[in-house]
Design a protein around this motif. Sequence first.
Motif, PDB file in Angstrom:
ATOM      1  N   ARG A 138       1.556   1.360  -0.082  1.00  0.00           N
ATOM      2  CA  ARG A 138       0.468   1.686   0.847  1.00  0.00           C
ATOM      3  C   ARG A 138      -0.905   1.567   0.188  1.00  0.00           C
ATOM      4  O   ARG A 138      -1.910   1.348   0.849  1.00  0.00           O
ATOM      5  CB  ARG A 138       0.668   3.092   1.398  1.00  0.00           C
ATOM      6  CG  ARG A 138       1.811   3.178   2.417  1.00  0.00           C
ATOM      7  CD  ARG A 138       1.989   4.566   2.958  1.00  0.00           C
ATOM      8  NE  ARG A 138       3.101   4.634   3.881  1.00  0.00           N
ATOM      9  CZ  ARG A 138       4.064   5.542   3.832  1.00  0.00           C
ATOM     10  NH1 ARG A 138       4.048   6.468   2.889  1.00  0.00           N
ATOM     11  NH2 ARG A 138       5.048   5.553   4.716  1.00  0.00           N
ATOM     12  N   HIS A 139      -0.915   1.735  -1.150  1.00  0.00           N
ATOM     13  CA  HIS A 139      -2.192   1.639  -1.865  1.00  0.00           C
ATOM     14  C   HIS A 139      -2.378   0.270  -2.522  1.00  0.00           C
ATOM     15  O   HIS A 139      -3.270   0.093  -3.355  1.00  0.00           O
ATOM     16  CB  HIS A 139      -2.277   2.746  -2.934  1.00  0.00           C
ATOM     17  CG  HIS A 139      -2.474   4.113  -2.353  1.00  0.00           C
ATOM     18  ND1 HIS A 139      -1.430   4.853  -1.839  1.00  0.00           N
ATOM     19  CD2 HIS A 139      -3.598   4.868  -2.196  1.00  0.00           C
ATOM     20  CE1 HIS A 139      -1.900   6.018  -1.394  1.00  0.00           C
ATOM     21  NE2 HIS A 139      -3.209   6.051  -1.588  1.00  0.00           N
ATOM     22  N   GLY A 140      -1.512  -0.687  -2.158  1.00  0.00           N
ATOM     23  CA  GLY A 140      -1.690  -2.055  -2.641  1.00  0.00           C
ATOM     24  C   GLY A 140      -1.559  -2.195  -4.129  1.00  0.00           C
ATOM     25  O   GLY A 140      -2.485  -2.669  -4.795  1.00  0.00           O
ATOM     26  N   GLY A 141      -0.409  -1.812  -4.676  1.00  0.00           N
ATOM     27  CA  GLY A 141      -0.189  -1.870  -6.122  1.00  0.00           C
ATOM     28  C   GLY A 141      -0.176  -3.295  -6.659  1.00  0.00           C
ATOM     29  O   GLY A 141      -0.068  -4.274  -5.918  1.00  0.00           O
ATOM     30  N   GLU A 142      -0.287  -3.414  -7.972  1.00  0.00           N
ATOM     31  CA  GLU A 142      -0.315  -4.719  -8.638  1.00  0.00           C
ATOM     32  C   GLU A 142       1.090  -5.312  -8.730  1.00  0.00           C
ATOM     33  O   GLU A 142       2.055  -4.606  -9.001  1.00  0.00           O
ATOM     34  CB  GLU A 142      -0.888  -4.575 -10.060  1.00  0.00           C
ATOM     35  CG  GLU A 142      -2.333  -4.113 -10.103  1.00  0.00           C
ATOM     36  CD  GLU A 142      -3.267  -5.153  -9.532  1.00  0.00           C
ATOM     37  OE1 GLU A 142      -2.976  -6.352  -9.689  1.00  0.00           O
ATOM     38  OE2 GLU A 142      -4.279  -4.766  -8.919  1.00  0.00           O
ATOM     39  N   SER A 143       1.194  -6.638  -8.507  1.00  0.00           N
ATOM     40  CA  SER A 143       2.490  -7.312  -8.601  1.00  0.00           C
ATOM     41  C   SER A 143       3.014  -7.346 -10.036  1.00  0.00           C
ATOM     42  O   SER A 143       4.189  -7.585 -10.264  1.00  0.00           O
ATOM     43  CB  SER A 143       2.374  -8.741  -8.067  1.00  0.00           C
ATOM     44  OG  SER A 143       1.437  -9.488  -8.833  1.00  0.00           O
ATOM     45  N   SER A 144       2.127  -7.105 -11.019  1.00  0.00           N
ATOM     46  CA  SER A 144       2.567  -7.092 -12.415  1.00  0.00           C
ATOM     47  C   SER A 144       3.525  -5.942 -12.687  1.00  0.00           C
ATOM     48  O   SER A 144       4.189  -5.904 -13.715  1.00  0.00           O
ATOM     49  CB  SER A 144       1.355  -6.993 -13.351  1.00  0.00           C
ATOM     50  OG  SER A 144       0.619  -5.808 -13.087  1.00  0.00           O
ATOM     51  N   SER A 145       3.598  -4.978 -11.760  1.00  0.00           N
ATOM     52  CA  SER A 145       4.487  -3.829 -11.918  1.00  0.00           C
ATOM     53  C   SER A 145       5.874  -4.100 -11.359  1.00  0.00           C
ATOM     54  O   SER A 145       6.671  -3.180 -11.232  1.00  0.00           O
ATOM     55  CB  SER A 145       3.896  -2.607 -11.204  1.00  0.00           C
ATOM     56  OG  SER A 145       2.603  -2.307 -11.684  1.00  0.00           O
ATOM     57  N   LEU A 146       6.182  -5.347 -11.027  1.00  0.00           N
ATOM     58  CA  LEU A 146       7.439  -5.685 -10.378  1.00  0.00           C
ATOM     59  C   LEU A 146       8.670  -5.214 -11.150  1.00  0.00           C
ATOM     60  O   LEU A 146       9.590  -4.648 -10.544  1.00  0.00           O
ATOM     61  CB  LEU A 146       7.498  -7.187 -10.115  1.00  0.00           C
ATOM     62  CG  LEU A 146       8.479  -7.681  -9.042  1.00  0.00           C
ATOM     63  CD1 LEU A 146       8.331  -6.920  -7.742  1.00  0.00           C
ATOM     64  CD2 LEU A 146       8.305  -9.170  -8.815  1.00  0.00           C
ATOM     65  N   PRO A 147       8.761  -5.424 -12.466  1.00  0.00           N
ATOM     66  CA  PRO A 147       9.934  -4.910 -13.189  1.00  0.00           C
ATOM     67  C   PRO A 147      10.128  -3.401 -13.031  1.00  0.00           C
ATOM     68  O   PRO A 147      11.258  -2.940 -12.815  1.00  0.00           O
ATOM     69  CB  PRO A 147       9.647  -5.295 -14.643  1.00  0.00           C
ATOM     70  CG  PRO A 147       8.786  -6.510 -14.541  1.00  0.00           C
ATOM     71  CD  PRO A 147       7.909  -6.254 -13.346  1.00  0.00           C
TER      72      PRO A 147
END
Length: 276
Positions: free
Chosen positions: A50-59
């Motif tokens: 909902r807060h639009g997190g970074e895709s780098s956190s995928l793992p």
Amino acid sequence: MADDYRRSVELERRIFELDNKCATLRTEKPDDDYLQNASSILDKLKTYYRHGGESSSLPKLLQDYTQVVLDITFYEENKLVDQEFPEDSSPFKIQQLLQDLTEPEVLAGRLVPAQEVQSVLGLELLECLYWRRGALLYMYCHTLHQRKQWIKKNKATFLKCLQEGVRYLMRMLQVRNSVKLNDGVVFHDSATANFLAEGIFSDTHLLTMMYIGEMCFWAVKYEDCSMDTTERKEDRLHFRDIGTQILHKYVLACEGPLQGQGWNTENAKEILSILQ
């Protein structure tokens, strides 16, 4: 950039689907610890999206997602065990659980293709996914083994479940590479060194060996009189050889460094006397 977005959206969809499933299951048992833990992680994941997190956190997202899958399926497995695996509904439910426990590994490979799955999920989670699938089939086969009339009519199905279960448990034992004693690692405890050399890293690894041995014994007991299986002979596991090798390691560990630690070898020795 577009690929990253699609990957994130796919995981987001699965997270919200799991959230709906968890909410439904919690109406059955609101105070279940595993469902509560799954719900807590899901709340955190929904807030992230909902807060639009970074895709780098995928793992990290995949690791949290995997923990949710493990918690929810554990609750569902316990229901099956408590019901003693009903004959009519268990085959479908077990396949569903196996699929659910396979999905994190598949998603990790698809959403983070640049990294190995074990690097994305971590060794412990990957081991747990294999362990849970193998242990589920072990418990199911343990129940079926007591239904002699059912096995007479469904030998091929029983053997297929055994084969799948043994494969999952063997994969669990292979997730961590066993430590080589000549690769420069110094051990002050020879017992620990021997354990690591054999790939025994925890009590669960030891229990896995016993499960494999028992399942191989059940398979040997029935496979000789079941010639109607359509599986190619070269694809079948060598249950007798696998069971003998694994149980030898189990007995050596339990009667050696683990002697007096509560591990029983009577059943393993009895099975070995039949397999050899």
